[in-house]
Every structure is written in structure tokens, then in C-alpha cells.
Write an enzyme that holds these catalytic residues in place. Structure first.
Site, PDB file in Angstrom:
ATOM      1  N   HIS A 155      -8.056  -0.728   6.363  1.00 50.48           N
ATOM      2  CA  HIS A 155      -8.359  -1.967   7.063  1.00 50.48           C
ATOM      3  C   HIS A 155      -8.994  -2.941   6.068  1.00 50.48           C
ATOM      4  O   HIS A 155      -9.898  -2.556   5.315  1.00 50.48           O
ATOM      5  CB  HIS A 155      -9.320  -1.680   8.225  1.00 50.48           C
ATOM      6  CG  HIS A 155      -9.672  -2.910   8.990  1.00 50.48           C
ATOM      7  ND1 HIS A 155      -8.820  -3.475   9.904  1.00 50.48           N
ATOM      8  CD2 HIS A 155     -10.769  -3.692   8.947  1.00 50.48           C
ATOM      9  CE1 HIS A 155      -9.389  -4.561  10.407  1.00 50.48           C
ATOM     10  NE2 HIS A 155     -10.575  -4.720   9.841  1.00 50.48           N
ATOM     11  N   MET A 186       1.061  -2.664  12.205  1.00 47.60           N
ATOM     12  CA  MET A 186       0.405  -3.688  13.012  1.00 47.60           C
ATOM     13  C   MET A 186       0.462  -3.439  14.522  1.00 47.60           C
ATOM     14  O   MET A 186       0.243  -4.360  15.303  1.00 47.60           O
ATOM     15  CB  MET A 186       1.004  -5.065  12.695  1.00 47.60           C
ATOM     16  CG  MET A 186       0.761  -5.512  11.247  1.00 47.60           C
ATOM     17  SD  MET A 186      -0.966  -5.453  10.702  1.00 47.60           S
ATOM     18  CE  MET A 186      -1.636  -6.778  11.681  1.00 47.60           C
ATOM     19  N   ARG A 187       0.738  -2.213  14.950  1.00 46.19           N
ATOM     20  CA  ARG A 187       0.728  -1.914  16.391  1.00 46.19           C
ATOM     21  C   ARG A 187      -0.449  -0.998  16.711  1.00 46.19           C
ATOM     22  O   ARG A 187      -0.636   0.045  16.066  1.00 46.19           O
ATOM     23  CB  ARG A 187       2.013  -1.194  16.827  1.00 46.19           C
ATOM     24  CG  ARG A 187       3.284  -1.968  16.602  1.00 46.19           C
ATOM     25  CD  ARG A 187       3.361  -3.256  17.368  1.00 46.19           C
ATOM     26  NE  ARG A 187       3.215  -3.072  18.811  1.00 46.19           N
ATOM     27  CZ  ARG A 187       3.106  -4.083  19.672  1.00 46.19           C
ATOM     28  NH1 ARG A 187       3.077  -5.337  19.250  1.00 46.19           N
ATOM     29  NH2 ARG A 187       2.992  -3.844  20.962  1.00 46.19           N
ATOM     30  N   ILE A 188      -1.214  -1.375  17.711  1.00 47.26           N
ATOM     31  CA  ILE A 188      -2.301  -0.515  18.167  1.00 47.26           C
ATOM     32  C   ILE A 188      -1.699   0.732  18.822  1.00 47.26           C
ATOM     33  O   ILE A 188      -0.742   0.636  19.590  1.00 47.26           O
ATOM     34  CB  ILE A 188      -3.207  -1.270  19.159  1.00 47.26           C
ATOM     35  CG1 ILE A 188      -3.898  -2.420  18.425  1.00 47.26           C
ATOM     36  CG2 ILE A 188      -4.233  -0.330  19.784  1.00 47.26           C
ATOM     37  CD1 ILE A 188      -4.670  -3.354  19.337  1.00 47.26           C
ATOM     38  N   ASN A 242      -5.975   5.098   8.242  1.00 42.30           N
ATOM     39  CA  ASN A 242      -5.635   3.669   8.181  1.00 42.30           C
ATOM     40  C   ASN A 242      -6.425   3.027   7.049  1.00 42.30           C
ATOM     41  O   ASN A 242      -7.506   3.493   6.687  1.00 42.30           O
ATOM     42  CB  ASN A 242      -6.018   2.999   9.505  1.00 42.30           C
ATOM     43  CG  ASN A 242      -5.712   1.507   9.511  1.00 42.30           C
ATOM     44  OD1 ASN A 242      -4.645   1.084   9.066  1.00 42.30           O
ATOM     45  ND2 ASN A 242      -6.651   0.705   9.991  1.00 42.30           N
ATOM     46  N   THR A 249      -9.224   6.729  15.259  1.00 38.60           N
ATOM     47  CA  THR A 249      -9.620   7.265  16.558  1.00 38.60           C
ATOM     48  C   THR A 249      -9.124   6.281  17.620  1.00 38.60           C
ATOM     49  O   THR A 249      -8.595   5.223  17.286  1.00 38.60           O
ATOM     50  CB  THR A 249     -11.152   7.416  16.655  1.00 38.60           C
ATOM     51  OG1 THR A 249     -11.742   6.131  16.422  1.00 38.60           O
ATOM     52  CG2 THR A 249     -11.682   8.401  15.623  1.00 38.60           C
ATOM     53  N   LEU A 281     -10.303   1.081  18.246  1.00 31.90           N
ATOM     54  CA  LEU A 281      -9.706   0.354  17.128  1.00 31.90           C
ATOM     55  C   LEU A 281     -10.664   0.171  15.949  1.00 31.90           C
ATOM     56  O   LEU A 281     -11.765  -0.350  16.127  1.00 31.90           O
ATOM     57  CB  LEU A 281      -9.253  -1.018  17.641  1.00 31.90           C
ATOM     58  CG  LEU A 281      -8.450  -1.867  16.667  1.00 31.90           C
ATOM     59  CD1 LEU A 281      -7.117  -1.216  16.360  1.00 31.90           C
ATOM     60  CD2 LEU A 281      -8.245  -3.259  17.217  1.00 31.90           C
ATOM     61  N   ASN A 283       0.836  -1.208   0.000  1.00 34.94           N
ATOM     62  CA  ASN A 283       0.000   0.000   0.000  1.00 34.94           C
ATOM     63  C   ASN A 283       0.868   1.254   0.000  1.00 34.94           C
ATOM     64  O   ASN A 283       0.570   2.220  -0.715  1.00 34.94           O
ATOM     65  CB  ASN A 283      -0.948   0.001   1.206  1.00 34.94           C
ATOM     66  CG  ASN A 283      -2.224  -0.777   0.930  1.00 34.94           C
ATOM     67  OD1 ASN A 283      -3.019  -0.389   0.081  1.00 34.94           O
ATOM     68  ND2 ASN A 283      -2.410  -1.895   1.628  1.00 34.94           N
TER      69      ASN A 283
HETATM   70  N1  NHR Z   1      -4.628   2.347  16.627  1.00 36.63           N
HETATM   71  C1  NHR Z   1      -5.768   2.919  17.014  1.00 36.63           C
HETATM   72  N2  NHR Z   1      -5.765   3.561  18.175  1.00 36.63           N
HETATM   73  N3  NHR Z   1      -6.910   2.867  16.291  1.00 36.63           N
HETATM   74  C2  NHR Z   1      -6.928   2.208  15.141  1.00 36.63           C
HETATM   75  O1  NHR Z   1      -8.047   2.163  14.448  1.00 36.63           O
HETATM   76  C3  NHR Z   1      -5.750   1.553  14.673  1.00 36.63           C
HETATM   77  C4  NHR Z   1      -4.594   1.664  15.461  1.00 36.63           C
HETATM   78  C5  NHR Z   1      -3.409   1.026  15.074  1.00 36.63           C
HETATM   79  C6  NHR Z   1      -3.374   0.266  13.935  1.00 36.63           C
HETATM   80  C7  NHR Z   1      -4.511  -0.824  12.010  1.00 36.63           C
HETATM   81  C8  NHR Z   1      -5.379  -2.022  12.404  1.00 36.63           C
HETATM   82  C9  NHR Z   1      -6.032  -2.680  11.228  1.00 36.63           C
HETATM   83  O2  NHR Z   1      -6.334  -2.002  10.258  1.00 36.63           O
HETATM   84  C10 NHR Z   1      -4.531   0.135  13.160  1.00 36.63           C
HETATM   85  C11 NHR Z   1      -5.715   0.787  13.513  1.00 36.63           C
HETATM   86  C12 NHR Z   1      -3.001  -3.928  14.606  1.00 36.63           C
HETATM   87  C13 NHR Z   1      -3.846  -4.599  15.453  1.00 36.63           C
HETATM   88  C14 NHR Z   1      -3.304  -5.470  16.570  1.00 36.63           C
HETATM   89  O3  NHR Z   1      -4.055  -6.161  17.249  1.00 36.63           O
HETATM   90  C15 NHR Z   1      -5.202  -4.440  15.288  1.00 36.63           C
HETATM   91  C16 NHR Z   1      -5.683  -3.612  14.294  1.00 36.63           C
HETATM   92  C17 NHR Z   1      -4.823  -2.924  13.442  1.00 36.63           C
HETATM   93  C18 NHR Z   1      -3.474  -3.090  13.609  1.00 36.63           C
HETATM   94  N4  NHR Z   1      -1.989  -5.441  16.835  1.00 36.63           N
HETATM   95  C19 NHR Z   1      -1.297  -6.177  17.873  1.00 36.63           C
HETATM   96  C20 NHR Z   1      -0.934  -5.226  19.040  1.00 36.63           C
HETATM   97  O4  NHR Z   1      -0.772  -5.761  20.154  1.00 36.63           O
HETATM   98  C21 NHR Z   1      -0.002  -6.786  17.371  1.00 36.63           C
HETATM   99  C22 NHR Z   1      -0.205  -7.762  16.267  1.00 36.63           C
HETATM  100  C23 NHR Z   1       1.097  -8.096  15.546  1.00 36.63           C
HETATM  101  O5  NHR Z   1       2.181  -7.552  15.863  1.00 36.63           O
HETATM  102  O6  NHR Z   1       1.018  -8.906  14.611  1.00 36.63           O
HETATM  103  O7  NHR Z   1      -0.724  -4.023  18.821  1.00 36.63           O
HETATM  104  O8  NHR Z   1      -6.323  -3.887  11.255  1.00 36.63           O
HETATM  105  C1  GAR Z   2      -3.239  -4.842   3.881  1.00 36.69           C
HETATM  106  O1  GAR Z   2      -4.214  -5.756   3.443  1.00 36.69           O
HETATM  107  C2  GAR Z   2      -3.823  -3.961   4.950  1.00 36.69           C
HETATM  108  O2  GAR Z   2      -5.154  -3.614   4.746  1.00 36.69           O
HETATM  109  C3  GAR Z   2      -3.700  -4.855   6.126  1.00 36.69           C
HETATM  110  O3  GAR Z   2      -2.475  -5.545   5.975  1.00 36.69           O
HETATM  111  C4  GAR Z   2      -2.111  -5.571   4.602  1.00 36.69           C
HETATM  112  C5  GAR Z   2      -0.800  -4.868   4.462  1.00 36.69           C
HETATM  113  O4  GAR Z   2      -0.277  -5.034   3.204  1.00 36.69           O
HETATM  114  N1  GAR Z   2      -3.697  -4.113   7.345  1.00 36.69           N
HETATM  115  C6  GAR Z   2      -3.987  -4.656   8.497  1.00 36.69           C
HETATM  116  O5  GAR Z   2      -4.367  -5.807   8.605  1.00 36.69           O
HETATM  117  C7  GAR Z   2      -3.771  -3.741   9.648  1.00 36.69           C
HETATM  118  N2  GAR Z   2      -3.975  -4.473  10.832  1.00 36.69           N
HETATM  119  P1  GAR Z   2       0.924  -4.117   2.720  1.00 36.69           P
HETATM  120  O6  GAR Z   2       1.995  -4.129   3.809  1.00 36.69           O
HETATM  121  O7  GAR Z   2       1.415  -4.799   1.488  1.00 36.69           O
HETATM  122  O8  GAR Z   2       0.389  -2.741   2.466  1.00 36.69           O
END
Ligand code: NHR
Ligand code: GAR
Length: 197
Positions: A117, A98-100, A115, A149, A152, A14
Site C-alpha cells: 500500500h 484495485m478490487r476490495i 498487499n 485482513t 481494508l 511491482n
Molecule cells: N481487500 C481486503 N479485504 N483488505 C485489504 O487490505 C485489501 C483488499 C483489496 C485490495 C489493496 C488496497 C490498497 O493497497 C487491497 C487491500 C482497492 C481499493 C478500492 O477502494 C482500496 C484499497 C486497495 C485496493 N477499490 C475500489 C473497489 O470498489 C475500486 C477502485 C477502482 O477500481 O479503481 O473495490 O490501496
Molecule cells: C503502487 O504504488 C501500489 O502501491 C499501489 O498502486 C501502484 C501500483 O503500481 N497500490 C494501490 O494503490 C492499491 N490500492 P504497479 O501496478 O506498477 O505495481
């Protein structure tokens, strides 16, 4: 000039789509914006090479090197703020990051933190979206660009793409079909957002 800072954790396809669209559509001229930096929380993220090959500053901030989420997010904000000033406001783009993020981080960049998703939000917030969509018997799924926001995957929706679930799909085949659409809607949504920044 507005500075775009992109956060990644892995492949960065992306991010690459955004960089290529910015070049093709001359965002420097037409949106007054440039991709200023790409930051990864993982040193091995494949996207880092693409970014540096395209002349973009890259930075690695390993979350495991910090004692808490708050400490990691504070360090992240410090790097991002190098690209933020009243004359050069920063837009923070999560692209497979991938970090919240903590509420403090999110509120600092409110309205300029986006973001993508891989589901049709509000369905399937969180992880493993493609498997969950198939398990639920969904006939369509897709991707959503949204403002981030503190809650999540719940911010205001900026763009969506709908993708069919086909017979014989696996999480991988479905994910690839969704990803192709992500590469179209994410750059477009960002260009729109830049216009109202
Ligand atoms: N942060 C906030 N506050 N709000 C959102 O909407 C966020 C965010 C951070 C990332 C991307 C999100 C997705 O699109 C995103 C949105 C990671 C996790 C997760 O559980 C969940 C959702 C998304 C990104 N992460 C684990 C954690 O403990 C680690 C998982 C790993 O390392 O593989 O942070 O899906
Ligand atoms: C994408 O599908 C994106 O939407 C998703 O991971 C892939 C990343 O691909 N994001 C999440 O799942 C966030 N939690 P990329 O690294 O090739 O852009």
C-alpha cells in the site's frame, strides 16, 4: 515448490520487480518458490505482457462480468486454487490490485495473502494516498507491505519504507519516488514470508 500467484490491475511494476528478483536471487533454489501465475481483473493491464514475455501463465478475470463481489471472488479463488495444494501451497500477492476482497476470500488465504500500500499505514488507508499525504502537510510518506485482513489496509505490517515529501512535489512525482522503494521492499518481504510458509 511454493506457488506465488500475483494479482494486478494495471502497470504491474511491482509484479515485474518480484519476477526479476525471483530470477536474480534464484528463488526456485533458495526459497523453493516460483511465480506461477499473474491474474488481472482488467484485460488491458500492461503487466500482462511483461508476465507472458517472462513465461508466466496469465489470466484475466473481469470483475464486471460477475453479478456480485462474492461471485467474482469465488471465481478468482477457483483460479488461484489450481496453484494450491498441501505440497505446493500458494502465496497470493496483491500488486496494484484495485478490487476490495470479501471476508470469505481473505479468510481462505489467511496468512498467505499480502498487499503493498502506498502510504505509511496506519496513515492514509484507501485511495489517493499521495495527494492526501501532501494535503496533510506530511514531510515523509512511504509504502507498507502488510498481510491482508478483512478490514481494508489494516493487516499486520511486514515491511515499510520511508520517503521524503519534497518542495514542488505533485502526486505523480511523489508517487514515483514511493514506487521506486516499493520495488525494493516488496520482493524482500515476500522472500522473508516464503521462508516461514
Ligand atoms: N481487500 C481486503 N479485504 N483488505 C485489504 O487490505 C485489501 C483488499 C483489496 C485490495 C489493496 C488496497 C490498497 O493497497 C487491497 C487491500 C482497492 C481499493 C478500492 O477502494 C482500496 C484499497 C486497495 C485496493 N477499490 C475500489 C473497489 O470498489 C475500486 C477502485 C477502482 O477500481 O479503481 O473495490 O490501496
Ligand atoms: C503502487 O504504488 C501500489 O502501491 C499501489 O498502486 C501502484 C501500483 O503500481 N497500490 C494501490 O494503490 C492499491 N490500492 P504497479 O501496478 O506498477 O505495481
Amino acid at each position: 515448490m511454493k506457488n506465488i500467484v500475483i494479482l494486478i490491475s494495471g502497470t504491474g511494476s511491482n509484479m515485474a520487480a518480484i519476477v526479476k528478483t525471483a530470477q536474480r536471487e534464484k528463488w526456485a533454489v533458495n526459497c523453493g518458490a516460483r511465480v506461477a501465475a499473474v491474474i488481472s481483473n482488467k484485460a488491458e493491464a500492461r503487466g500482462l505482457k511483461f508476465a507472458s514475455d517472462h513465461g508466466i501463465v496469465t489470466e484475466v478475470l473481469d470483475h464486471k462480468a460477475y453479478p456480485s463481489r462474492e461471485a467474482f471472488d469465488a471465481a478468482l479463488a477457483q483460479v488461484i486454487d489450481r496453484y494450491d495444494s498441501p505440497s505446493q501451497p500458494v502465496l497470493v500477492v496483491l500488486a496494484g490490485f484495485m478490487r476490495i476482497l470479501t471476508p470469505g476470500f481473505v479468510s481462505r488465504y489467511a496468512g498467505r495473502l499480502v498487499n503493498i500500500h502506498p502510504s505509511l499505514l496506519p496513515a492514509f488507508a484507501g485511495l489517493h494516498t499521495h495527494q492526501r499525504a501532501m494535503d496533510a502537510g506530511c514531510q515523509v510518506t512511504g509504502a507498507t507491505v502488510h498481510l491482508v485482513t478483512a478490514e481494508l489496509d489494516h493487516g499486520p505490517i511486514l515491511a515499510q519504507a520511508v520517503v521524503p515529501v519534497l518542495p514542488g512535489d505533485t502526486a505523480d512525482t511523489l508517487g514515483a519516488r514511493v514506487l521506486a522503494q516499493e520495488h525494493l521492499i516488496y520482493p524482500q518481504a515476500i522472500a522473508k514470508l516464503l521462508q516461514r510458509m
